[in-house]
Design a protein around this motif. Structure first.
Motif: not given
Length: 176
Positions: A126-138
């Motif tokens: 979703p918009p305005k979401t912080e990008f964590t390591e987990e999201r970068l891996i996803l």
């Protein structure tokens, strides 16, 4: 505010995400301030260019820049249409500003014009979401863009490469 005032400007242009305290402080010193809306779509760039051109009493120059911009967007779009879908790369733009390069951002819109795949958009983040390591891996982008606001960008790149949690990410593995 003090640093801006010390420069003695005739006019100050500030992005719309600037703290109201800073805008009000500069205005309180008698310096005109134009708060410029940050574009969220490629088409919004016209509004920003016209706003700045008007503030500078250069409306004709602004219109010339808008036409040139349209020509460049058309050229990019034409180039995009020559790239086979199988050769299109997924990209991610990292920023310290939450959501700056995420879905619903100017970067997200720009990728559609270029033929790149916006990794956050493709992953349904979703918009305005912080990008964590987990999201970068996803997201697993092929390329990660790192802004060069200062010389610190190289340190950020090194931190990304050195993070063992990100070793499986294509962009990290391929050093892109």
């Amino acid at each position: 505010t003090e640093e801006i005032v010390a420069l003695g400007p005739d006019l100050v242009l500030m992005p719309d995400y600037t703290s109201a305290d800073i805008v009000d402080g500069v205005r309180a010193m008698g310096i005109p301030v134009v708060v410029v809306k940050t574009p969220e779509r490629v088409s919004d760039v016209h509004t920003m260019v016209r706003q700045v051109a008007t503030a500078l009493d250069e409306a004709a120059t602004g219109e010339r820049l808008c036409r040139r911009y349209d020509d460049e967007v058309a050229a990019v779009t034409a180039r995009r249409d020559t790239i086979p879908p199988s050769e299109r790369r997924s990209v991610f733009f990292t920023s310290s500003m939450t959501g700056y390069g995420g879905t619903g951002s100017l970067f997200d819109d720009m990728t559609g014009y270029t033929g790149l795949i916006h990794a956050a958009h493709a992953a349904g983040i979703p918009p305005k979401t912080e990008f964590t390591e987990e999201r970068l891996i996803l997201m697993n982008p092929d390329v990660i863009f790192v802004p060069t606001y200062s010389n610190r960008y190289q340190r950020q790149v090194e931190m990304i490469y050195a993070d063992p949690a990100l070793a499986s990410v294509g962009a990290v593995r391929e050093r892109r």
